[in-house]
Write a protein that holds these residues in place. Sequence first.
Motif, PDB file in Angstrom:
ATOM      1  N   TYR A 416      58.056 -34.569  23.210  1.00  0.00           N
ATOM      2  CA  TYR A 416      58.553 -33.294  22.781  1.00  0.00           C
ATOM      3  C   TYR A 416      57.811 -32.196  23.307  1.00  0.00           C
ATOM      4  CZ  TYR A 416      59.622 -30.310  18.833  1.00  0.00           C
ATOM      5  OH  TYR A 416      60.083 -29.681  18.585  1.00  0.00           O
ATOM      6  N   LYS A 417      56.372 -32.842  23.302  1.00  0.00           N
ATOM      7  CA  LYS A 417      55.331 -31.237  23.590  1.00  0.00           C
ATOM      8  C   LYS A 417      55.326 -30.527  24.662  1.00  0.00           C
ATOM      9  CE  LYS A 417      52.208 -33.334  19.996  1.00  0.00           C
ATOM     10  NZ  LYS A 417      50.560 -33.892  19.529  1.00  0.00           N
ATOM     11  N   ASP A 418      55.896 -31.602  25.545  1.00  0.00           N
ATOM     12  CA  ASP A 418      56.246 -30.770  27.097  1.00  0.00           C
ATOM     13  C   ASP A 418      56.637 -29.643  26.824  1.00  0.00           C
ATOM     14  OD1 ASP A 418      54.573 -32.179  28.130  1.00  0.00           O
ATOM     15  OD2 ASP A 418      55.518 -33.770  28.526  1.00  0.00           O
ATOM     16  N   SER A 419      58.063 -29.878  25.944  1.00  0.00           N
ATOM     17  CA  SER A 419      59.491 -29.596  26.063  1.00  0.00           C
ATOM     18  C   SER A 419      59.203 -27.884  25.506  1.00  0.00           C
ATOM     19  CB  SER A 419      60.175 -30.041  25.407  1.00  0.00           C
ATOM     20  OG  SER A 419      60.606 -30.847  24.179  1.00  0.00           O
ATOM     21  N   LEU A 420      58.362 -27.727  24.865  1.00  0.00           N
ATOM     22  CA  LEU A 420      57.935 -26.725  23.297  1.00  0.00           C
ATOM     23  C   LEU A 420      57.831 -25.329  24.511  1.00  0.00           C
ATOM     24  CD1 LEU A 420      56.026 -28.347  20.596  1.00  0.00           C
ATOM     25  CD2 LEU A 420      58.716 -28.232  21.168  1.00  0.00           C
ATOM     26  N   ASN A 421      57.675 -24.404  23.857  1.00  0.00           N
ATOM     27  CA  ASN A 421      57.614 -23.029  24.288  1.00  0.00           C
ATOM     28  C   ASN A 421      58.053 -22.680  25.262  1.00  0.00           C
ATOM     29  OD1 ASN A 421      56.072 -22.464  21.799  1.00  0.00           O
ATOM     30  ND2 ASN A 421      54.675 -23.415  22.788  1.00  0.00           N
ATOM     31  N   SER A 422      59.692 -22.790  26.323  1.00  0.00           N
ATOM     32  CA  SER A 422      60.398 -22.751  26.746  1.00  0.00           C
ATOM     33  C   SER A 422      59.713 -23.435  27.728  1.00  0.00           C
ATOM     34  CB  SER A 422      59.985 -21.790  27.874  1.00  0.00           C
ATOM     35  OG  SER A 422      60.648 -20.072  26.719  1.00  0.00           O
ATOM     36  N   GLY A 423      58.803 -24.522  26.805  1.00  0.00           N
ATOM     37  CA  GLY A 423      58.551 -25.879  28.629  1.00  0.00           C
ATOM     38  C   GLY A 423      57.401 -25.676  29.403  1.00  0.00           C
ATOM     39  N   ARG A 424      56.636 -26.566  29.936  1.00  0.00           N
ATOM     40  CA  ARG A 424      55.567 -26.679  30.860  1.00  0.00           C
ATOM     41  C   ARG A 424      56.408 -27.114  32.000  1.00  0.00           C
ATOM     42  NH1 ARG A 424      51.083 -30.627  29.626  1.00  0.00           N
ATOM     43  NH2 ARG A 424      50.022 -29.508  31.657  1.00  0.00           N
ATOM     44  N   PRO A 425      55.475 -26.303  32.953  1.00  0.00           N
ATOM     45  CA  PRO A 425      56.294 -27.348  34.538  1.00  0.00           C
ATOM     46  C   PRO A 425      56.109 -28.432  34.627  1.00  0.00           C
ATOM     47  CG  PRO A 425      54.078 -24.688  34.642  1.00  0.00           C
ATOM     48  CD  PRO A 425      54.348 -25.552  33.683  1.00  0.00           C
ATOM     49  N   LYS A 426      57.018 -29.101  35.586  1.00  0.00           N
ATOM     50  CA  LYS A 426      57.493 -30.212  35.496  1.00  0.00           C
ATOM     51  C   LYS A 426      56.891 -31.313  36.334  1.00  0.00           C
ATOM     52  CE  LYS A 426      62.487 -31.231  35.037  1.00  0.00           C
ATOM     53  NZ  LYS A 426      63.934 -32.023  35.351  1.00  0.00           N
ATOM     54  N   SER A 427      56.411 -30.837  37.063  1.00  0.00           N
ATOM     55  CA  SER A 427      54.842 -31.171  38.307  1.00  0.00           C
ATOM     56  C   SER A 427      54.014 -31.644  37.181  1.00  0.00           C
ATOM     57  CB  SER A 427      54.964 -30.359  39.558  1.00  0.00           C
ATOM     58  OG  SER A 427      54.762 -29.188  39.339  1.00  0.00           O
ATOM     59  N   GLU A 428      53.390 -30.122  36.981  1.00  0.00           N
ATOM     60  CA  GLU A 428      51.782 -30.439  36.371  1.00  0.00           C
ATOM     61  C   GLU A 428      52.127 -31.175  35.305  1.00  0.00           C
ATOM     62  OE1 GLU A 428      50.443 -26.270  35.172  1.00  0.00           O
ATOM     63  OE2 GLU A 428      50.587 -25.706  37.225  1.00  0.00           O
ATOM     64  N   ALA A 429      52.849 -31.069  34.662  1.00  0.00           N
ATOM     65  CA  ALA A 429      53.486 -32.290  32.946  1.00  0.00           C
ATOM     66  C   ALA A 429      53.293 -33.344  33.941  1.00  0.00           C
ATOM     67  CB  ALA A 429      54.428 -31.482  32.103  1.00  0.00           C
ATOM     68  N   ALA A 430      54.220 -33.684  34.255  1.00  0.00           N
ATOM     69  CA  ALA A 430      54.085 -34.831  35.028  1.00  0.00           C
ATOM     70  C   ALA A 430      52.477 -35.565  35.616  1.00  0.00           C
ATOM     71  CB  ALA A 430      55.047 -35.262  36.346  1.00  0.00           C
ATOM     72  N   ALA A 431      52.023 -34.880  36.375  1.00  0.00           N
ATOM     73  CA  ALA A 431      50.571 -35.319  37.165  1.00  0.00           C
ATOM     74  C   ALA A 431      49.541 -35.516  35.932  1.00  0.00           C
ATOM     75  CB  ALA A 431      50.092 -33.997  37.728  1.00  0.00           C
ATOM     76  N   ASP A 432      49.792 -35.143  34.981  1.00  0.00           N
ATOM     77  CA  ASP A 432      48.602 -34.684  33.362  1.00  0.00           C
ATOM     78  C   ASP A 432      49.319 -35.785  32.704  1.00  0.00           C
ATOM     79  OD1 ASP A 432      47.637 -31.795  33.947  1.00  0.00           O
ATOM     80  OD2 ASP A 432      48.612 -31.393  32.477  1.00  0.00           O
ATOM     81  N   ALA A 433      50.411 -36.640  32.821  1.00  0.00           N
ATOM     82  CA  ALA A 433      50.857 -37.614  32.522  1.00  0.00           C
ATOM     83  C   ALA A 433      50.544 -38.836  33.197  1.00  0.00           C
ATOM     84  CB  ALA A 433      52.123 -37.889  32.124  1.00  0.00           C
TER      85      ALA A 433
END
Length: 506
Positions: A416-433
């Motif tokens: 859920y935190k990744d979708s806040l503030n217009s959302g994080r870039p998917k590729s970066e959020a997935a790499a961090d995860a």
Amino acid sequence: MSHAEASNILQYSPFNSSVDPSFWHKLSHVKLDIDRLEEKVRPIWGYYSNAIPPGLTSYLHVDCSAYNTEYEVQKPLLASYGILLNKNTLEAFKNCNKIALLEELGQELWQNITSGEALKNPALLSRFFLLTYADLKKYHFYYWCAFPAPNFPTITLNKQPLRLADVFSEKQVTELAKVYLEVDDWRERGYFLIKVDSDGDSSCISILPLCDVRAVPVAIPDGEDIKKTEGIYVGVADPCPLHDHPGWPLRNLLALLSYHCLILEVTLPPSPTTEPPSPETFPPHFESEALDSPNELTFHVNNTAHSSGNKLKWVGWERNERGKFGPRKMNLSSSMDPVKLAETSVDLNLKLMKWRLMPQLDLDLIKNSRCLLLGSGTLGCSVARTLLGWGVRYITLVDNGCVSYSNPVRQSLFTYKDSLNSGRPKSEAAADALRAIFPGVESRGVQLNIPMPGHPIGPSLLADTKTSTQLLEELIDSHDVLFLLMDSRESRWLPTLIAASKRKVR
């Protein structure tokens, strides 16, 4: 047996095992890359020293050098022949027949004694057995050490132990120290003969091999003239600093002498006075030239050798820290880098699957493959987690979108935190995860718009489109495996074309 007779029975100080962490690290490598699921009996080396200061305990040390093919000659350390048996499970370790193991090793030792092989190579008298189980997911190591010895002969002291200086002159003690340190053959340093030739006030001392014991007269000093020391003495390098009790190595020597000889005097030779480090950190290069005056034990040994019809009983399993017969445990997880520990655990799971189900699987090829995932949505997240589970260490994710509120419930690498503030870039959020799940992975996120056929490109977007196309080509060129995980055929067209031109489409 009277109380006085019982008090004169010779008691031995047992060995304590000291297993260095380097031994366990080497065992981990041997288990994962060589033995695998095989419970293989493996010869190893241990070592001990007679340079133990008073107040300390006699230790037999085992470190990474235990796996060497040949013993590394290091004065004044003394070699011990060992056997390693590593079990696959904790249950197999606990249920292993300890009596049968000790009996098997003891019978091999007895064969060496009766055949005369131990006379030619006295180091064979010093044996140990190491039963282990390695939990490589937690880096917990369970082990139980045994030092086999027969339960005979029972030795009764004819007189109380004597200091070496009470039997030999100061000059003789000095000469004995010198000739002992000059013994080059490590097989002869633990058990040997001491020849004393006297000529008036002078004397000459030399070291002879133990195999000569059956061919020479043995010295039995007269109680009335204790200084009359000419003759041959049997010597043993004693690791025990106690004055009244010899160390464990003497026990097997007496068994050998009781089989091959009739009446003997055994001398515990000098040991270095330079104080070594503690047993836990005893270095293999420790050396000394100064020698102390240890005890000399004088006793008669009657030839009580067992006939082939008599069954010997063997003793020697070590007591644990609580003083009970049982295994010890070494916990190395705190000394390990948590990331390395996680990598080892992941690799172990994969190797277990390979050994049991797919022996032909090349895990190193999978591990070192560089994977490019075009698309970081539902498919991208699922494929990335699957690759992680199969040990892939290099993953690059590409996407042009951002995480929306609806994505986390369907796409497993987002929250859920990744979708806040217009959302994080998917590729970066997935790499961090991925790195949060397994820190050993090298994951990278690239935000990129992939040009699609049928979509017009205005003058303002021409430069960005060229840059994106060039970056996409570089990514495809630098990776080994390409996954097209986008949600439209148009977005898959250009990556397929580039991959085909680089012969990466099978």
